[in-house]
Design an enzyme around this catalytic site. Structure first.
Site, PDB file in Angstrom:
ATOM      1  N   ARG A 132      11.738  -5.809   4.710  1.00 22.58           N
ATOM      2  CA  ARG A 132      11.448  -4.362   4.649  1.00 22.58           C
ATOM      3  C   ARG A 132      12.348  -3.553   5.584  1.00 22.58           C
ATOM      4  O   ARG A 132      12.699  -3.967   6.677  1.00 22.58           O
ATOM      5  CB  ARG A 132       9.995  -4.104   5.018  1.00 22.58           C
ATOM      6  CG  ARG A 132       9.717  -2.609   5.184  1.00 22.58           C
ATOM      7  CD  ARG A 132       8.273  -2.259   5.255  1.00 22.58           C
ATOM      8  NE  ARG A 132       7.556  -3.052   6.215  1.00 22.58           N
ATOM      9  CZ  ARG A 132       6.233  -3.124   6.257  1.00 22.58           C
ATOM     10  NH1 ARG A 132       5.515  -2.477   5.357  1.00 22.58           N
ATOM     11  NH2 ARG A 132       5.642  -3.855   7.160  1.00 22.58           N
ATOM     12  N   ARG A 134      -9.894  -0.009   8.851  1.00 24.11           N
ATOM     13  CA  ARG A 134      -9.380  -1.346   9.134  1.00 24.11           C
ATOM     14  C   ARG A 134     -10.398  -2.192   9.887  1.00 24.11           C
ATOM     15  O   ARG A 134     -10.093  -3.331  10.246  1.00 24.11           O
ATOM     16  CB  ARG A 134      -8.151  -1.201  10.015  1.00 24.11           C
ATOM     17  CG  ARG A 134      -6.858  -1.524   9.319  1.00 24.11           C
ATOM     18  CD  ARG A 134      -5.777  -1.269  10.351  1.00 24.11           C
ATOM     19  NE  ARG A 134      -4.580  -1.970  10.055  1.00 24.11           N
ATOM     20  CZ  ARG A 134      -3.538  -1.445   9.439  1.00 24.11           C
ATOM     21  NH1 ARG A 134      -3.568  -0.219   9.019  1.00 24.11           N
ATOM     22  NH2 ARG A 134      -2.454  -2.171   9.254  1.00 24.11           N
ATOM     23  N   ARG A 163      11.388  -2.260  10.892  1.00 25.24           N
ATOM     24  CA  ARG A 163      10.260  -1.863  11.731  1.00 25.24           C
ATOM     25  C   ARG A 163      10.145  -2.828  12.904  1.00 25.24           C
ATOM     26  O   ARG A 163      10.356  -4.022  12.735  1.00 25.24           O
ATOM     27  CB  ARG A 163       8.965  -1.898  10.901  1.00 25.24           C
ATOM     28  CG  ARG A 163       8.488  -0.524  10.530  1.00 25.24           C
ATOM     29  CD  ARG A 163       7.365  -0.521   9.550  1.00 25.24           C
ATOM     30  NE  ARG A 163       6.168  -1.214   9.997  1.00 25.24           N
ATOM     31  CZ  ARG A 163       5.008  -1.183   9.339  1.00 25.24           C
ATOM     32  NH1 ARG A 163       4.932  -0.488   8.215  1.00 25.24           N
ATOM     33  NH2 ARG A 163       3.968  -1.831   9.776  1.00 25.24           N
ATOM     34  N   ARG A 213      -0.229  -9.899  13.110  1.00 23.51           N
ATOM     35  CA  ARG A 213      -0.851  -8.857  12.280  1.00 23.51           C
ATOM     36  C   ARG A 213      -1.731  -9.485  11.191  1.00 23.51           C
ATOM     37  O   ARG A 213      -2.781  -8.954  10.848  1.00 23.51           O
ATOM     38  CB  ARG A 213       0.229  -7.973  11.656  1.00 23.51           C
ATOM     39  CG  ARG A 213       0.833  -7.021  12.685  1.00 23.51           C
ATOM     40  CD  ARG A 213       2.192  -6.519  12.254  1.00 23.51           C
ATOM     41  NE  ARG A 213       2.168  -5.688  11.085  1.00 23.51           N
ATOM     42  CZ  ARG A 213       3.198  -5.522  10.263  1.00 23.51           C
ATOM     43  NH1 ARG A 213       4.346  -6.142  10.499  1.00 23.51           N
ATOM     44  NH2 ARG A 213       3.106  -4.738   9.217  1.00 23.51           N
ATOM     45  N   LYS A 245       0.841  -1.211   0.000  1.00 26.52           N
ATOM     46  CA  LYS A 245       0.000   0.000   0.000  1.00 26.52           C
ATOM     47  C   LYS A 245       0.875   1.261   0.000  1.00 26.52           C
ATOM     48  O   LYS A 245       0.677   2.163  -0.797  1.00 26.52           O
ATOM     49  CB  LYS A 245      -0.935   0.007   1.235  1.00 26.52           C
ATOM     50  CG  LYS A 245      -1.842  -1.223   1.312  1.00 26.52           C
ATOM     51  CD  LYS A 245      -2.772  -1.198   2.506  1.00 26.52           C
ATOM     52  CE  LYS A 245      -2.080  -1.338   3.857  1.00 26.52           C
ATOM     53  NZ  LYS A 245      -1.433  -2.637   4.109  1.00 26.52           N
TER      54      LYS A 245
HETATM   55  P1  AP5 Z   1       4.833  -1.635   1.902  1.00 24.32           P
HETATM   56  O1  AP5 Z   1       4.543  -0.719   0.766  1.00 24.32           O
HETATM   57  O2  AP5 Z   1       5.530  -1.095   3.088  1.00 24.32           O
HETATM   58  O3  AP5 Z   1       3.500  -2.428   2.343  1.00 24.32           O
HETATM   59  P2  AP5 Z   1       2.225  -1.926   3.155  1.00 24.32           P
HETATM   60  O4  AP5 Z   1       1.025  -2.575   2.551  1.00 24.32           O
HETATM   61  O5  AP5 Z   1       2.218  -0.421   3.210  1.00 24.32           O
HETATM   62  O6  AP5 Z   1       2.542  -2.621   4.529  1.00 24.32           O
HETATM   63  P3  AP5 Z   1       2.404  -2.192   6.056  1.00 24.32           P
HETATM   64  O7  AP5 Z   1       3.037  -3.291   6.832  1.00 24.32           O
HETATM   65  O8  AP5 Z   1       2.915  -0.792   6.272  1.00 24.32           O
HETATM   66  O9  AP5 Z   1       0.899  -2.251   6.293  1.00 24.32           O
HETATM   67  P4  AP5 Z   1       0.263  -2.473   7.631  1.00 24.32           P
HETATM   68  O10 AP5 Z   1      -1.140  -2.334   7.158  1.00 24.32           O
HETATM   69  O11 AP5 Z   1       0.572  -3.638   8.425  1.00 24.32           O
HETATM   70  O12 AP5 Z   1       0.937  -1.351   8.561  1.00 24.32           O
HETATM   71  P5  AP5 Z   1       0.534   0.114   8.949  1.00 24.32           P
HETATM   72  O13 AP5 Z   1       1.765   0.920   8.924  1.00 24.32           O
HETATM   73  O14 AP5 Z   1      -0.658   0.583   8.217  1.00 24.32           O
HETATM   74  O15 AP5 Z   1       5.652  -2.873   1.264  1.00 24.32           O
HETATM   75  C1  AP5 Z   1       6.194  -3.883   2.078  1.00 24.32           C
HETATM   76  C2  AP5 Z   1       7.606  -4.266   1.569  1.00 24.32           C
HETATM   77  O16 AP5 Z   1       7.481  -4.901   0.299  1.00 24.32           O
HETATM   78  C3  AP5 Z   1       8.551  -3.077   1.346  1.00 24.32           C
HETATM   79  O17 AP5 Z   1       9.847  -3.455   1.709  1.00 24.32           O
HETATM   80  C4  AP5 Z   1       8.463  -2.795  -0.166  1.00 24.32           C
HETATM   81  O18 AP5 Z   1       9.673  -2.247  -0.673  1.00 24.32           O
HETATM   82  C5  AP5 Z   1       8.183  -4.180  -0.723  1.00 24.32           C
HETATM   83  N1  AP5 Z   1       7.269  -4.175  -1.866  1.00 24.32           N
HETATM   84  C6  AP5 Z   1       6.091  -3.510  -1.951  1.00 24.32           C
HETATM   85  N2  AP5 Z   1       5.491  -3.764  -3.135  1.00 24.32           N
HETATM   86  C7  AP5 Z   1       6.309  -4.619  -3.800  1.00 24.32           C
HETATM   87  C8  AP5 Z   1       6.228  -5.277  -5.057  1.00 24.32           C
HETATM   88  N3  AP5 Z   1       5.183  -5.103  -5.874  1.00 24.32           N
HETATM   89  N4  AP5 Z   1       7.234  -6.112  -5.415  1.00 24.32           N
HETATM   90  C9  AP5 Z   1       8.290  -6.304  -4.589  1.00 24.32           C
HETATM   91  N5  AP5 Z   1       8.450  -5.713  -3.376  1.00 24.32           N
HETATM   92  C10 AP5 Z   1       7.451  -4.880  -2.981  1.00 24.32           C
HETATM   93  O19 AP5 Z   1       0.055  -0.121  10.474  1.00 24.32           O
HETATM   94  C11 AP5 Z   1       0.962  -0.488  11.500  1.00 24.32           C
HETATM   95  C12 AP5 Z   1       0.176  -0.679  12.799  1.00 24.32           C
HETATM   96  O20 AP5 Z   1      -0.466   0.565  13.177  1.00 24.32           O
HETATM   97  C13 AP5 Z   1      -0.991  -1.685  12.744  1.00 24.32           C
HETATM   98  O21 AP5 Z   1      -0.541  -3.010  12.958  1.00 24.32           O
HETATM   99  C14 AP5 Z   1      -1.899  -1.173  13.872  1.00 24.32           C
HETATM  100  O22 AP5 Z   1      -1.420  -1.548  15.136  1.00 24.32           O
HETATM  101  C15 AP5 Z   1      -1.759   0.342  13.754  1.00 24.32           C
HETATM  102  N6  AP5 Z   1      -2.780   0.924  12.868  1.00 24.32           N
HETATM  103  C16 AP5 Z   1      -2.569   1.515  11.655  1.00 24.32           C
HETATM  104  N7  AP5 Z   1      -3.731   1.901  11.101  1.00 24.32           N
HETATM  105  C17 AP5 Z   1      -4.702   1.563  11.977  1.00 24.32           C
HETATM  106  C18 AP5 Z   1      -6.132   1.670  11.945  1.00 24.32           C
HETATM  107  N8  AP5 Z   1      -6.767   2.214  10.885  1.00 24.32           N
HETATM  108  N9  AP5 Z   1      -6.829   1.180  12.998  1.00 24.32           N
HETATM  109  C19 AP5 Z   1      -6.201   0.644  14.067  1.00 24.32           C
HETATM  110  N10 AP5 Z   1      -4.852   0.486  14.152  1.00 24.32           N
HETATM  111  C20 AP5 Z   1      -4.107   0.945  13.108  1.00 24.32           C
END
Ligand code: AP5
Length: 232
Positions: free
Chosen positions: A138, A99, A171, A182, A23
């Site tokens: 990552r 979410r 991270r 997760r 994302k």
């Molecule tokens: P990346 O682009 O970082 O993936 P992402 O989908 O953004 O992954 P996240 O882990 O950030 O999502 P998440 O939903 O768990 O975490 P968030 O920060 O929102 O890509 C991942 C890796 O793959 C990278 O190294 C990239 O280079 C590589 N990559 C990407 N695309 C690729 C491709 N096509 N080919 C090859 N490599 C690729 O949330 C963290 C925490 O915050 C949650 O666990 C929760 O505790 C809290 N939180 C956040 N939002 C909420 C909410 N709305 N409600 C409640 N708690 C929340």
């Protein structure tokens, strides 16, 4: 037809998908092409943690356990951001929000109160094996949050960010055990959103196991089609 960066047509989208589905990676590209304002709840929470605010201290515990921060807190945190973008006539791109079904309901009400709407939801569909490989490799910039991968996209200079020269690090929630938690949280609390949106006509399923440029090209094709169809 490609959307121009300064095209004023309203367009509010969601990027939905399991942790590690790409994302944030797609968001970076979409901002540049379509002029979205990126509203990523995970990034906002990590900034609160870095700044050691009250919210940050509370969220840190929950995030470290791979669980979700309470709906009420998240909704309050994001509401003003959404309002600011929409009222300024900008384009909101929500990443990592909603979410839960409760967050989805809040968002739809919030958009309606603002006299606006959602135009598309892109679900990034990725196999579990690929998700693990992506998250275990990552790395992110501690300062600006830029995302890297040790194999697919390493920083040019060792552990230094290409953009701001900040320190690049793993991270804290990207360990095998926390990733497992997760993914469970995702399937229990976030996946039901897909069912709720199924009949809305807003949901676009993107096969996102592919290289980032291919995934990006498909999202752009859909966005351009939506614009041409006058939906946005
Ligand atoms: P990346 O682009 O970082 O993936 P992402 O989908 O953004 O992954 P996240 O882990 O950030 O999502 P998440 O939903 O768990 O975490 P968030 O920060 O929102 O890509 C991942 C890796 O793959 C990278 O190294 C990239 O280079 C590589 N990559 C990407 N695309 C690729 C491709 N096509 N080919 C090859 N490599 C690729 O949330 C963290 C925490 O915050 C949650 O666990 C929760 O505790 C809290 N939180 C956040 N939002 C909420 C909410 N709305 N409600 C409640 N708690 C929340």
């Amino acid at each position: 037809m490609s959307q121009a960066h300064n095209d004023p047509t309203p367009m509010n989208i969601l990027l939905l998908g399991p942790p590690g589905s790409g994302k944030g990676t797609q968001a970076e590209r979409l901002i540049e092409k379509y002029g979205f304002t990126h509203l990523a709840t995970g990034d906002m929470l990590r900034a609160e943690v870095r700044e050691d605010t009250e919210l940050g201290r509370m969220a840190h515990e929950i995030m470290a356990q791979g669980k979700l921060v309470h709906d009420e807190i998240i909704n309050q945190m994001i509401r003003n951001h959404i309002a600011r973008v929409v009222q300024a006539g900008g384009r909101a791109m929500l990443d990592g929000y909603p979410r839960t079904l409760g967050q989805l309901e809040f968002l739809l009400n919030c958009m309606s109160d603002l006299g606006s709407e959602l135009h598309a939801v892109f679900f990034l569909d990725v196999s579990r094996e690929t998700l693990l490989e992506r998250m275990l490799g990552r790395m992110i910039c501690r300062n600006c949050g830029a995302v890297y991968h040790q194999r697919n996209k390493p920083p040019r200079n060792d552990m230094t960010c290409d953009i701001c020269q900040g320190d690049v690090e793993r991270r804290v929630d990207d360990t095998k055990e926390k990733i497992e938690q997760r993914l469970i949280t995702y399937s229990e609390q976030t996946e039901p959103i897909l069912g709720a949106l199924e009949s809305s006509g807003l949901l676009y399923r993107i096969q996102a196991d592919r290289d980032a440029p291919e995934v990006f090209a498909e999202i752009c094709r859909e966005l351009d089609r939506i614009a041409v169809a006058g939906k946005a």
